[in-house]
Scaffold this active site. Structure first.
Site, PDB file in Angstrom:
ATOM      1  N   CYS A  79       0.840  -1.205   0.000  1.00  0.00           N
ATOM      2  CA  CYS A  79       0.000   0.000   0.000  1.00  0.00           C
ATOM      3  C   CYS A  79       0.876   1.256   0.000  1.00  0.00           C
ATOM      4  O   CYS A  79       1.502   1.583   1.013  1.00  0.00           O
ATOM      5  CB  CYS A  79      -0.923  -0.024   1.219  1.00  0.00           C
ATOM      6  SG  CYS A  79      -1.842   1.506   1.479  1.00  0.00           S
ATOM      7  N   CYS A  82      -0.079   3.974   2.521  1.00  0.00           N
ATOM      8  CA  CYS A  82       0.299   3.557   3.874  1.00  0.00           C
ATOM      9  C   CYS A  82       1.733   3.971   4.177  1.00  0.00           C
ATOM     10  O   CYS A  82       2.064   4.346   5.311  1.00  0.00           O
ATOM     11  CB  CYS A  82       0.172   2.045   4.029  1.00  0.00           C
ATOM     12  SG  CYS A  82      -1.511   1.402   3.848  1.00  0.00           S
TER      13      CYS A  82
END
Length: 326
Positions: A79, A82
């Site tokens: 991700c 993230c």
């Protein structure tokens, strides 16, 4: 493993009222015990960011949330957002100096936790306070927004649950400086009465709890903890022993019966149906006048007190009430 005592939508669960007050008492007792033992409960900044899996969820998040707000960062290695958000959260966890604990959960390795929190996409950030979960934000947020959210979380955790956070070892803080966060707060003048109210709730003595809160408010009418506790205890006392099926049948069959609608609204709120409770009473305000209308309005204000003035559902309901009244 199913997380316990959690309200994923942020609904006020009156079954958790006593748990919240117990969390405050336990936090105060833990701080007092640490003080008696020379403050041995201090943690290092490295302890403020932890990795959590399904096996450790109960001890690392649920149990710790009775001491300190736990912010959960749902992330994954693949991700990209993230990778932008997580370092900010980790830095802020250290900067906030123990006022919250950051728990990082890898969703690839912990699919069950992701499902139980209803995570639809990552990054997703939740908080758990005294066993109660609430969503904070989803997606990569700006640092200003994150700080505002964390400030609100810390404030609510302290005011509602008495969670003042963890004591960070000043010798382990980068740059030293002897942080003052480990100092013990002085005992307040009403702590004994508030603790008596919690003990009464533990014993199922709602009348005793109500009187203890009233004793505080006699001397300090603006005490927020006593105001909240009194509103909650009085609500629990009102619904004690009611037959829910009969109450709801009466309310459905007698839409003009003010008492029937008020009683049903109490049950709605205790059951976590906050918007239903507010909507029922606002509709009743629109159908009534004079003393009946005033009785409904007063009860609605009491329910606002139970949920909390800052809750967006209360803010929306206040606007709807004003429209119904004027």
């Amino acid at each position: 493993m199913q997380p316990r005592n959690m309200s994923m939508s942020g609904v006020v669960d009156l079954a958790a009222v006593k748990a919240a007050q117990e969390a405050k008492t336990k936090a105060e007792q833990a701080r007092a015990e640490a003080a008696r033992q020379g403050g041995g409960g201090a943690v290092s900044p490295a302890d403020l960011v932890i990795d959590v899996d399904e096996a450790g969820f109960e001890s690392d998040i649920l149990q710790r949330s009775t001491e300190v707000p736990v912010v959960i960062d749902f992330w994954a290695e693949w991700c990209e957002p993230c990778k932008q958000l997580s370092p900010v959260l980790e830095r802020l966890a250290v900067e906030y100096n123990g006022r919250f604990l950051l728990a990082k959960i890898d969703v690839d390795a912990n699919q069950m936790l992701m499902q139980q929190f209803g995570v639809q996409g990552i990054p997703a950030v939740f908080a758990v306070v005294a066993g109660q979960a609430l969503p904070l934000f989803q997606g990569a947020a700006g640092e200003t927004q994150i700080r505002q959210t964390l400030d609100q979380l810390v404030q609510v955790a302290e005011e509602r649950f008495g969670l003042t956070g963890l004591t960070v070892d000043p010798d382990a803080v980068p740059g030293g400086g002897g942080a003052a966060s480990g100092a013990e707060a002085p005992v307040g003048p009403y702590d004994a009465l508030l603790e008596a109210a919690v003990r009464a709730l533990d014993a199922g003595d709602l009348g005793g709890a109500i009187q203890a809160y009233k004793n505080v408010l006699t001397d300090d009418p603006g005490n927020p903890e006593a105001q909240l506790g009194l509103a909650q205890a009085e609500l629990l006392q009102r619904v004690e022993g009611l037959d829910p099926q009969r109450v709801r049948a009466d309310a459905a069959g007698k839409p003009q019966d003010v008492e029937a609608q008020i009683t049903a609204a109490d049950l709605d709120l205790v059951g976590g149906h906050v918007e239903d409770a507010f909507g029922r009473l606002i509709e009743t305000v629109g159908r009534t006048a004079s003393d009946d209308r005033e009785a409904v309005r007063v009860r609605l204000l009491e329910l606002f007190e139970v949920v909390g003035a800052e809750d967006p559902r209360v803010i929306a309901a206040r606007r709807a009430l004003a429209r119904a009244l004027f």
